[in-house]
Design a protein around this motif. Structure first.
Motif, short mmCIF file in Angstrom:
data_model
loop_
_atom_site.label_atom_id
_atom_site.label_comp_id
_atom_site.label_asym_id
_atom_site.label_seq_id
_atom_site.Cartn_x
_atom_site.Cartn_y
_atom_site.Cartn_z
N ALA A 129 -12.04 -0.01 -12.00
CA ALA A 129 -11.12 -0.84 -11.22
C ALA A 129 -11.50 -0.76 -9.75
O ALA A 129 -11.89 0.30 -9.26
CB ALA A 129 -9.69 -0.35 -11.41
N PRO A 130 -11.39 -1.88 -9.03
CA PRO A 130 -11.63 -1.83 -7.59
C PRO A 130 -10.69 -0.80 -6.96
O PRO A 130 -9.50 -0.75 -7.32
CB PRO A 130 -11.31 -3.25 -7.12
N PRO A 131 -11.18 0.01 -6.05
CA PRO A 131 -10.36 1.08 -5.46
C PRO A 131 -9.03 0.60 -4.88
O PRO A 131 -8.01 1.25 -5.08
CB PRO A 131 -11.27 1.67 -4.37
N ALA A 132 -9.03 -0.53 -4.20
CA ALA A 132 -7.78 -1.02 -3.60
C ALA A 132 -6.76 -1.40 -4.68
O ALA A 132 -5.57 -1.10 -4.54
CB ALA A 132 -8.06 -2.21 -2.69
N GLU A 133 -7.22 -2.01 -5.77
CA GLU A 133 -6.31 -2.38 -6.86
C GLU A 133 -5.77 -1.13 -7.55
O GLU A 133 -4.59 -1.06 -7.88
CB GLU A 133 -7.02 -3.27 -7.88
N ARG A 134 -6.64 -0.16 -7.80
CA ARG A 134 -6.18 1.09 -8.43
C ARG A 134 -5.18 1.80 -7.53
O ARG A 134 -4.17 2.31 -8.01
CB ARG A 134 -7.36 2.00 -8.75
N HIS A 135 -5.44 1.82 -6.23
CA HIS A 135 -4.53 2.47 -5.28
C HIS A 135 -3.15 1.81 -5.34
O HIS A 135 -2.13 2.51 -5.41
CB HIS A 135 -5.13 2.39 -3.87
N ARG A 136 -3.11 0.47 -5.32
CA ARG A 136 -1.83 -0.26 -5.40
C ARG A 136 -1.11 0.04 -6.72
O ARG A 136 0.10 0.25 -6.75
CB ARG A 136 -2.04 -1.75 -5.25
N ALA A 137 -1.86 0.07 -7.82
CA ALA A 137 -1.24 0.35 -9.12
C ALA A 137 -0.68 1.77 -9.16
O ALA A 137 0.42 1.99 -9.67
CB ALA A 137 -2.27 0.14 -10.23
N LEU A 138 -1.41 2.73 -8.62
CA LEU A 138 -0.92 4.10 -8.58
C LEU A 138 0.32 4.23 -7.71
O LEU A 138 1.27 4.93 -8.08
CB LEU A 138 -2.02 5.04 -8.07
N LEU A 139 0.34 3.55 -6.57
CA LEU A 139 1.52 3.57 -5.70
C LEU A 139 2.73 2.97 -6.40
O LEU A 139 3.84 3.50 -6.31
CB LEU A 139 1.25 2.83 -4.39
N ALA A 140 2.52 1.87 -7.11
CA ALA A 140 3.62 1.22 -7.83
C ALA A 140 4.18 2.15 -8.90
O ALA A 140 5.40 2.33 -9.01
CB ALA A 140 3.15 -0.09 -8.45
N VAL A 141 3.30 2.76 -9.68
CA VAL A 141 3.73 3.67 -10.74
C VAL A 141 4.46 4.87 -10.14
O VAL A 141 5.53 5.27 -10.64
CB VAL A 141 2.53 4.11 -11.61
N ALA A 142 3.92 5.45 -9.08
CA ALA A 142 4.55 6.62 -8.45
C ALA A 142 5.93 6.27 -7.90
O ALA A 142 6.88 7.04 -8.07
CB ALA A 142 3.65 7.16 -7.33
N ALA A 143 6.06 5.11 -7.28
CA ALA A 143 7.34 4.71 -6.70
C ALA A 143 8.39 4.47 -7.79
O ALA A 143 9.54 4.90 -7.65
CB ALA A 143 7.17 3.45 -5.85
N ILE A 144 8.00 3.79 -8.84
CA ILE A 144 8.94 3.53 -9.94
C ILE A 144 9.37 4.85 -10.57
O ILE A 144 10.56 5.08 -10.82
CB ILE A 144 8.30 2.60 -10.98
N ALA A 145 8.42 5.72 -10.83
CA ALA A 145 8.74 7.00 -11.47
C ALA A 145 9.64 7.85 -10.58
O ALA A 145 10.59 8.47 -11.07
CB ALA A 145 7.45 7.75 -11.80
#
Length: 114
Positions: free
Chosen positions: A74-90
């Motif tokens: 995954a492109p680093p910026a996309e992975r970073h956004r996905a990780l931030l989204a998951v962390a925030a929701i959790a």
């Protein structure tokens, strides 16, 4: 996971005694770090367990983030956004989401070199 399939690693499909599709090699060619691959696989598993306990809008955002997390490279910026989204929701769902939030934050630290 809501009817979606996410494969991380090899996928074996057997359909009867003949004409089998065999093994689809989903080896990690993009992420050279085995620790990162393992951490992502564990996060995906934990997110799958948490997903059904979330309100629909949060579950939908998780569904949009999982393919990026499961992608080989995954492109680093996309992975970073996905990780931030998951962390925030959790983090927003409290104690039940704490293991997912911690796992996502550990991976964010790994990919940012901290």
């Amino acid at each position: 996971m809501n009817g979606n399939n996410y494969y991380y690693g090899d996928n074996v499909s057997m359909h009867g005694g003949s004409g089998n599709t065999g093994i689809v090699k989903n080896g990690a060619t993009g992420d050279a770090d085995p620790a990162l691959r393992l951490a992502l696989a564990e996060l995906i598993r934990e997110v799958g367990e948490l997903r059904d306990r979330l309100p629909q809008p949060s579950a939908q955002l998780i569904d949009e983030s999982l393919p990026v997390l499961a992608a080989e490279a995954a492109p680093p910026a996309e992975r970073h956004r996905a990780l931030l989204a998951v962390a925030a929701i959790a983090a927003a769902v409290g104690a039940v989401g704490q293991p997912v939030a911690e796992a996502a934050n550990r991976i964010l630290q790994m990919v940012s070199g901290q």
